[in-house]
Design a protein around this motif. Structure first.
Motif, PDB file in Angstrom:
ATOM      1  N   SER A  97      28.536 -45.877 -46.212  1.00 57.32           N
ATOM      2  CA  SER A  97      27.768 -47.127 -46.208  1.00 57.32           C
ATOM      3  C   SER A  97      27.910 -47.823 -44.862  1.00 57.32           C
ATOM      4  O   SER A  97      28.948 -47.738 -44.198  1.00 57.32           O
ATOM      5  N   VAL A  98      26.844 -48.532 -44.488  1.00 58.73           N
ATOM      6  CA  VAL A  98      26.805 -49.257 -43.218  1.00 58.73           C
ATOM      7  C   VAL A  98      26.269 -50.660 -43.479  1.00 58.73           C
ATOM      8  O   VAL A  98      25.233 -50.825 -44.134  1.00 58.73           O
ATOM      9  N   THR A  99      26.988 -51.663 -42.976  1.00 53.92           N
ATOM     10  CA  THR A  99      26.558 -53.052 -43.077  1.00 53.92           C
ATOM     11  C   THR A  99      26.172 -53.545 -41.694  1.00 53.92           C
ATOM     12  O   THR A  99      26.974 -53.468 -40.756  1.00 53.92           O
ATOM     13  N   THR A 100      24.940 -54.043 -41.569  1.00 58.60           N
ATOM     14  CA  THR A 100      24.424 -54.528 -40.289  1.00 58.60           C
ATOM     15  C   THR A 100      24.024 -55.985 -40.444  1.00 58.60           C
ATOM     16  O   THR A 100      23.292 -56.350 -41.370  1.00 58.60           O
ATOM     17  N   GLU A 101      24.513 -56.836 -39.541  1.00 61.24           N
ATOM     18  CA  GLU A 101      24.197 -58.264 -39.587  1.00 61.24           C
ATOM     19  C   GLU A 101      23.928 -58.773 -38.184  1.00 61.24           C
ATOM     20  O   GLU A 101      24.558 -58.333 -37.212  1.00 61.24           O
ATOM     21  N   THR A 102      22.991 -59.695 -38.077  1.00 57.78           N
ATOM     22  CA  THR A 102      22.606 -60.249 -36.782  1.00 57.78           C
ATOM     23  C   THR A 102      23.823 -60.831 -36.067  1.00 57.78           C
ATOM     24  O   THR A 102      24.539 -61.668 -36.615  1.00 57.78           O
ATOM     25  N   GLY A 103      24.038 -60.380 -34.843  1.00 57.77           N
ATOM     26  CA  GLY A 103      25.143 -60.894 -34.035  1.00 57.77           C
ATOM     27  C   GLY A 103      26.495 -60.318 -34.364  1.00 57.77           C
ATOM     28  O   GLY A 103      27.497 -60.733 -33.770  1.00 57.77           O
ATOM     29  N   GLU A 104      26.575 -59.381 -35.307  1.00 61.32           N
ATOM     30  CA  GLU A 104      27.849 -58.810 -35.700  1.00 61.32           C
ATOM     31  C   GLU A 104      27.851 -57.309 -35.448  1.00 61.32           C
ATOM     32  O   GLU A 104      26.811 -56.662 -35.427  1.00 61.32           O
ATOM     33  N   ASP A 161      24.005 -35.123 -57.658  1.00 56.59           N
ATOM     34  CA  ASP A 161      23.398 -36.457 -57.609  1.00 56.59           C
ATOM     35  C   ASP A 161      23.392 -36.971 -56.178  1.00 56.59           C
ATOM     36  O   ASP A 161      24.398 -36.844 -55.460  1.00 56.59           O
ATOM     37  N   ASP A 162      22.277 -37.558 -55.786  1.00 58.76           N
ATOM     38  CA  ASP A 162      22.171 -38.260 -54.508  1.00 58.76           C
ATOM     39  C   ASP A 162      21.725 -39.687 -54.810  1.00 58.76           C
ATOM     40  O   ASP A 162      20.606 -39.903 -55.293  1.00 58.76           O
ATOM     41  N   TRP A 163      22.607 -40.623 -54.548  1.00 55.07           N
ATOM     42  CA  TRP A 163      22.355 -42.021 -54.875  1.00 55.07           C
ATOM     43  C   TRP A 163      22.185 -42.806 -53.578  1.00 55.07           C
ATOM     44  O   TRP A 163      23.035 -42.775 -52.700  1.00 55.07           O
ATOM     45  N   GLN A 164      21.080 -43.545 -53.489  1.00 57.09           N
ATOM     46  CA  GLN A 164      20.803 -44.335 -52.293  1.00 57.09           C
ATOM     47  C   GLN A 164      20.559 -45.787 -52.693  1.00 57.09           C
ATOM     48  O   GLN A 164      19.806 -46.070 -53.621  1.00 57.09           O
ATOM     49  N   THR A 165      21.203 -46.712 -51.975  1.00 54.05           N
ATOM     50  CA  THR A 165      21.054 -48.141 -52.239  1.00 54.05           C
ATOM     51  C   THR A 165      20.769 -48.861 -50.928  1.00 54.05           C
ATOM     52  O   THR A 165      21.470 -48.637 -49.932  1.00 54.05           O
ATOM     53  N   ASP A 166      19.760 -49.737 -50.929  1.00 57.77           N
ATOM     54  CA  ASP A 166      19.377 -50.492 -49.728  1.00 57.77           C
ATOM     55  C   ASP A 166      19.202 -51.966 -50.079  1.00 57.77           C
ATOM     56  O   ASP A 166      18.444 -52.314 -50.992  1.00 57.77           O
ATOM     57  N   PHE A 167      19.909 -52.832 -49.344  1.00 55.83           N
ATOM     58  CA  PHE A 167      19.718 -54.277 -49.410  1.00 55.83           C
ATOM     59  C   PHE A 167      19.141 -54.730 -48.067  1.00 55.83           C
ATOM     60  O   PHE A 167      19.668 -54.373 -47.009  1.00 55.83           O
ATOM     61  N   ASN A 168      18.086 -55.522 -48.113  1.00 58.20           N
ATOM     62  CA  ASN A 168      17.524 -56.127 -46.904  1.00 58.20           C
ATOM     63  C   ASN A 168      17.399 -57.627 -47.145  1.00 58.20           C
ATOM     64  O   ASN A 168      16.609 -58.063 -47.988  1.00 58.20           O
ATOM     65  N   TRP A 206      20.460 -59.359 -42.708  1.00 52.80           N
ATOM     66  CA  TRP A 206      21.634 -58.638 -43.201  1.00 52.80           C
ATOM     67  C   TRP A 206      21.128 -57.424 -43.952  1.00 52.80           C
ATOM     68  O   TRP A 206      20.265 -57.524 -44.821  1.00 52.80           O
ATOM     69  N   GLN A 207      21.665 -56.271 -43.604  1.00 51.63           N
ATOM     70  CA  GLN A 207      21.249 -55.022 -44.235  1.00 51.63           C
ATOM     71  C   GLN A 207      22.480 -54.241 -44.688  1.00 51.63           C
ATOM     72  O   GLN A 207      23.500 -54.218 -43.991  1.00 51.63           O
ATOM     73  N   TYR A 208      22.324 -53.642 -45.850  1.00 46.58           N
ATOM     74  CA  TYR A 208      23.387 -52.802 -46.374  1.00 46.58           C
ATOM     75  C   TYR A 208      22.748 -51.530 -46.888  1.00 46.58           C
ATOM     76  O   TYR A 208      21.851 -51.555 -47.736  1.00 46.58           O
ATOM     77  N   ASN A 209      23.178 -50.405 -46.365  1.00 46.97           N
ATOM     78  CA  ASN A 209      22.648 -49.090 -46.742  1.00 46.97           C
ATOM     79  C   ASN A 209      23.810 -48.207 -47.179  1.00 46.97           C
ATOM     80  O   ASN A 209      24.756 -47.998 -46.423  1.00 46.97           O
ATOM     81  N   GLU A 210      23.693 -47.690 -48.385  1.00 46.19           N
ATOM     82  CA  GLU A 210      24.771 -46.872 -48.940  1.00 46.19           C
ATOM     83  C   GLU A 210      24.195 -45.598 -49.539  1.00 46.19           C
ATOM     84  O   GLU A 210      23.153 -45.616 -50.199  1.00 46.19           O
ATOM     85  N   SER A 211      24.882 -44.491 -49.320  1.00 42.07           N
ATOM     86  CA  SER A 211      24.506 -43.224 -49.937  1.00 42.07           C
ATOM     87  C   SER A 211      25.751 -42.611 -50.569  1.00 42.07           C
ATOM     88  O   SER A 211      26.830 -42.607 -49.958  1.00 42.07           O
ATOM     89  N   ILE A 212      25.590 -42.124 -51.797  1.00 41.60           N
ATOM     90  CA  ILE A 212      26.689 -41.473 -52.521  1.00 41.60           C
ATOM     91  C   ILE A 212      26.186 -40.110 -52.984  1.00 41.60           C
ATOM     92  O   ILE A 212      25.252 -40.022 -53.787  1.00 41.60           O
ATOM     93  N   ASP A 213      26.796 -39.061 -52.482  1.00 40.02           N
ATOM     94  CA  ASP A 213      26.424 -37.694 -52.847  1.00 40.02           C
ATOM     95  C   ASP A 213      27.523 -37.105 -53.728  1.00 40.02           C
ATOM     96  O   ASP A 213      28.702 -37.117 -53.363  1.00 40.02           O
ATOM     97  N   THR A 214      27.116 -36.580 -54.884  1.00 36.72           N
ATOM     98  CA  THR A 214      28.073 -36.049 -55.855  1.00 36.72           C
ATOM     99  C   THR A 214      27.682 -34.631 -56.237  1.00 36.72           C
ATOM    100  O   THR A 214      26.512 -34.348 -56.506  1.00 36.72           O
TER     101      THR A 214
END
Length: 673
Positions: A307-314, A244-251, A265-273
C-alpha cells in the motif's frame, strides 16, 4: 518437536490412505441416511413437494427459507473443530479452510439435492455436537451433469458491461465414486462517494472534502471433490486452489471551509493471496452401528500486501507485508450412536505456523508465530424418554505457542471446556433446549503482527503476548409453532467473559490488541415466520431481530460496552414462491456499532436498506433472476471522536464521513446441461 509432529501426521495420513484403499472392496452404499443419519431424533424432512416449495438455485437459497433455522458458520482460522458450521452434506462437515460454509452451499446446485433434514433441538452428528440446530443436506446424482451460473452487476463501477461472476460445477458419477469439479471466477467491484467534515474542540470547522472509494476483488477458484459412498464406508477427497487479487483505492479532495479544496490524499492498496488445500475424510461403520472417522487437512496460504499513501506536501508512506501461513491437521473420532449412552471420543492434532515480514516507516520487522494444539474430547448422550435428552461433552486443549519478533515469548495453554445441553421435544409443536458451556476463542495470528487502517488513519502494533479470550455461557432456546401458519424461535443467552480483547497500550507504549479483563454480555435472538397464504398464495413474512448489551469496566472511561458491539439488528422479508417464479423484498433496519481506541471513539451507523429480487424459470433447465441491492441507496455514517493523549480525557475534535452507495442491479442466469 515440530518435526516429530510432522512425522506423526504423516503416519496417520498413511494409515488413512491404507484404510481408504481397503474400503474399495466393500459393497456399494445406496442409502446414506440409514448409516449416518439414524432416526433417533425428531426431524423435519423437506423432500419431494416440500423441497420444491423451497424455491432457490442452490442449497444456500433453500436453507435460508427454512423457518426457525439460523445458519451458523465459523470464521476461526485454525483447526477442523473450529471450522464449518451447523450444516452437513450427506452427514459430513465440509473440511475446508479456503471457503466459507455459505460459499460451499452456494456451489451445490438445487438439482443435486434430494432432501433437507432439519433437527431443531438434537441430532445424531458428533462432528457438530456444539450446535442445537443442524441441517443435513442429502444429495444424489446418477448421471453426468453440468450446472453453470453467470452474474453481471449493472453498476457504474463497471465502465463497460462485463460479467461479475462465472461459475460451473461438473458432476461425474463413476461406479461408486461421485466426482465434482468446481470452477469459479469473480470480478466483483464496489464504489461509493463520501462527504467529509472535521471540526476542532471549539466546534470550528477545520476541514471539508469529498472522497471517492473504489474496491475490486478478482478471484479464481478450482476445486475437485470426490466422494465414495458404500455400505460401511464413506471417503471424501478434496483439492482446491484459490487466488485472490484485492485492490482498494481512496481518492480524497479536501481543504479549509470557504477556501479552495486544493489538498489531495490518496491511498492505494493491493493484496494478493494464493492458497492451496488438500483434505481427506474417511468414515468407517463398524459392528453394532459404531463409527470410526479420520480427517486430514493440509493448507498453505501466502499473502502479499502493498500500500502507498500519497498526500499533498508530504512524502509517500509505503507499507509492505508478506505473510505465509501453513497448517496441518489430523482428527480422529470414534462413536457408538446405538449404545445406551451413545459415547464418542476423539482427538485433533494441529500444527500452524505464520511467518510475516513487515516494512513500514523505513524499518523492517520479521515475525513468526508457531503453534501445536492437542484437542482431545469425550461426549455422552442420555435419552431419558422420547421427549427428554441430556447431552454432555468435555473438550480439553493443550497448546504450545511460540511467538518471535524482537524477542521470543512461549506459552503453554491448558483449557477444560465442558458443554451440557438438556433438550425437550414436546408432542404439541414446541421444543426447547438449555445449554451451559465454557468456550475459549481461537487466537488470530494476524493480531501478532503489525497492521494499519489508512482509511481512518490508524495503525496497530502486533502483540506477541496475546492470550485467547474465553467465556462461560448459559443459554435457552425455544422453538414453537402456536398455529400452523406461524413459527417462532427465541434464544436468550448470558456470557461471563474473561481476558477479552480490546485496544490497549502495549509494553512498547504503542497501541495494539491486548487482554483487557472481564465483561458480561446479555443477548437474545428472535426469528418468526408467518405463512400468509390466506393473503397471497405461496407467500410468507419473516422477521429476524437480535439484541445485545455488554458491561466492561474500562480504566479510561469507566463502565461501557465492549468494542464492536451491535446493540440492535433487525430485518423484515416478504416473499412469494410459486412453481415457475419467485419474488421478494427485504428491509434491513438501521444498525450501529462502537469501537474504542486509545485516543479515539469510532461509531459506525447505517440507515434503512431495501433489497428486492425476482426470479423466473424460463424452462426446466434455465432460470433468470434480477436482484436490486440498496434500492433506496445505502447510506453509512462514520464518526471519529478524538481526545488529547488518551480517550476519556480532553475532547480534541471530530471527523464525520457520510457515505452513499447507489443501487446495484444484478442479473443472473442459472442453467443445467
Amino acid at each position: 518437536m515440530e518435526k516429530s509432529l510432522n512425522k506423526r501426521l504423516s503416519m496417520l495420513g498413511a494409515l488413512l490412505c491404507t484404510a481408504a484403499a481397503s474400503a474399495s472392496a466393500a459393497p456399494e452404499y445406496t442409502d446414506s441416511q440409514s448409516t449416518i443419519d439414524p432416526p433417533q431424533f425428531a426431524v423435519l424432512n423437506y423432500d419431494g413437494q416440500a423441497l420444491e416449495q423451497l424455491y432457490g438455485q442452490n442449497a444456500l437459497d433453500k436453507i435460508e427459507q427454512i423457518p426457525g433455522f439460523a445458519l451458523v458458520q465459523n470464521t476461526a482460522s485454525r483447526g477442523l473443530s473450529a471450522a464449518g458450521g451447523n450444516v452437513l452434506i450427506n452427514g459430513a462437515m465440509p473440511a475446508s479452510k479456503s471457503e466459507s460454509l455459505s460459499q460451499i452451499l452456494s456451489q451445490l446446485p438445487a438439482a443435486h439435492i434430494t432432501a433437507l433434514h432439519f433437527y431443531s433441538t438434537g441430532h445424531p452428528f458428533g462432528s457438530v455436537s456444539q450446535y442445537n440446530q443442524v441441517i443435513n443436506v442429502l444429495t444424489h446424482t446418477s448421471s453426468i451433469t453440468t450446472n453453470w451460473q453467470a452474474h453481471s452487476k449493472l453498476t457504474s463501477a463497471y465502465q463497460s458491461y462485463r460479467p461479475s461472476e462465472l461459475a460451473a460445477q461438473l458432476s461425474v458419477p463413476i461406479d461408486v465414486w461421485q466426482h465434482q469439479i468446481n470452477v469459479h471466477y469473480q470480478d466483483d467491484r464496489h464504489q461509493s462517494v463520501s462527504s467529509i467534515a472535521s471540526q476542532s474542540a471549539q466546534q470550528v470547522i477545520t476541514e471539508v472534502g469529498s472522497e471517492d472509494f473504489f474496491e475490486k476483488l478478482n478471484s479464481r477458484l478450482l476445486s475437485l471433490n470426490s466422494t465414495r459412498q458404500q455400505t460401511a464406508n464413506r471417503l471424501i477427497l478434496s483439492a482446491k486452489t484459490l487466488q485472490d487479487d484485492w485492490q482498494t483505492d481512496f481518492n480524497r479532495l479536501y481543504g479549509r471551509m470557504y477556501h479552495p479544496l486544493n489538498h489531495t490524499w490518496q491511498y492505494n492498496e493491493s493484496i494478493d493471496t494464493v492458497e492451496y488445500e488438500f483434505s481427506a475424510d474417511w468414515l468407517k461403520k463398524l459392528g453394532q452401528g459404531k463409527q470410526l472417522q479420520l480427517v486430514a487437512l493440509q493448507n498453505k496460504k501466502t499473502t502479499n500486501n502493498h500500500s502507498v499513501t500519497t498526500e499533498t506536501g508530504e512524502q509517500n508512506d509505503v507499507f509492505k507485508q508478506y505473510k505465509s501461513h501453513k497448517e496441518q491437521v489430523m482428527q480422529f473420532r470414534f462413536a457408538a450412536p446405538h449404545s445406551l449412552l451413545k459415547p464418542e471420543f476423539g482427538i485433533e492434532i494441529s500444527r500452524n505456523q505464520l511467518d510475516a515480514v513487515t516494512q513500514t516507516s523505513g524499518s523492517q520487522i520479521a515475525s513468526r508465530v508457531s503453534e501445536i494444539r492437542y484437542l482431545p474430547f469425550v461426549a455422552f448422550t442420555y435419552t431419558m424418554n422420547t421427549q427428554w435428552q441430556l447431552y454432555t461433552r468435555l473438550n480439553t486443549e493443550h497448546t504450545k505457542l511460540k511467538s518471535t519478533t524482537a524477542s521470543t515469548h512461549r506459552s503453554d495453554l491448558n483449557f477444560i471446556k465442558p458443554l451440557l445441553r438438556l433438550s425437550y421435544e414436546s408432542k404439541h409443536n414446541w421444543d426447547f433446549a438449555l445449554t451451559a458451556r465454557h468456550h475459549v476463542d481461537q487466537l488470530d495470528f494476524n493480531h501478532f503482527v503489525a497492521s494499519q487502517d489508512a482509511g481512518f488513519d490508524r495503525s496497530q502494533s502486533g502483540n506477541h503476548r496475546l492470550q485467547p479470550s474465553q467465556f462461560n455461557e448459559l443459554a435457552a432456546q425455544l422453538n414453537t409453532r402456536p398455529m400452523d401458519s406461524l413459527f417462532i424461535s427465541l434464544k436468550i443467552f448470558n456470557q461471563w467473559q474473561k481476558d477479552i480483547h480490546e485496544i490497549v497500550t502495549l509494553t512498547n507504549d504503542s497501541a495494539g490488541l491486548g487482554n483487557a479483563g472481564n465483561a458480561t454480555l446479555l443477548g437474545s435472538v428472535l426469528s418468526a415466520t408467518l405463512n400468509t397464504d390466506n393473503f397471497l398464495s405461496g407467500s410468507q413474512l419473516s422477521l429476524d431481530y437480535e439484541y445485545s448489551t455488554a458491561r466492561y469496566h474500562d480504566p479510561l472511561t469507566g463502565t461501557r460496552a465492549t468494542t464492536g458491539l451491535t446493540p440492535h439488528s433487525a430485518s423484515i422479508e416478504f416473499r412469494r414462491d410459486m412453481p415457475n417464479y419467485s419474488w421478494g423484498i427485504d428491509i434491513s433496519l438501521p444498525e450501529s456499532a462502537t469501537y474504542f481506541y486509545q485516543d479515539e471513539i469510532f461509531v459506525e451507523r447505517d440507515h434503512t436498506e431495501i433489497n428486492a429480487f425476482g426470479e423466473y424459470s424460463l424452462s426446466n433447465t434455465l432460470r433468470v433472476k434480477v436482484a436490486i441491492n440498496a434500492l433506496n441507496s445505502a447510506k453509512y455514517t462514520y464518526k471519529q471522536t478524538y481526545f488529547d493523549a488518551k480517550r476519556g480525557e480532553i475532547f480534541d475534535g471530530e471527523t464525520r464521513f457520510d457515505e452513499q452507495v447507489q443501487p446495484v442491479v444484478t442479473l443472473s442466469l442459472t442453467g443445467t446441461l
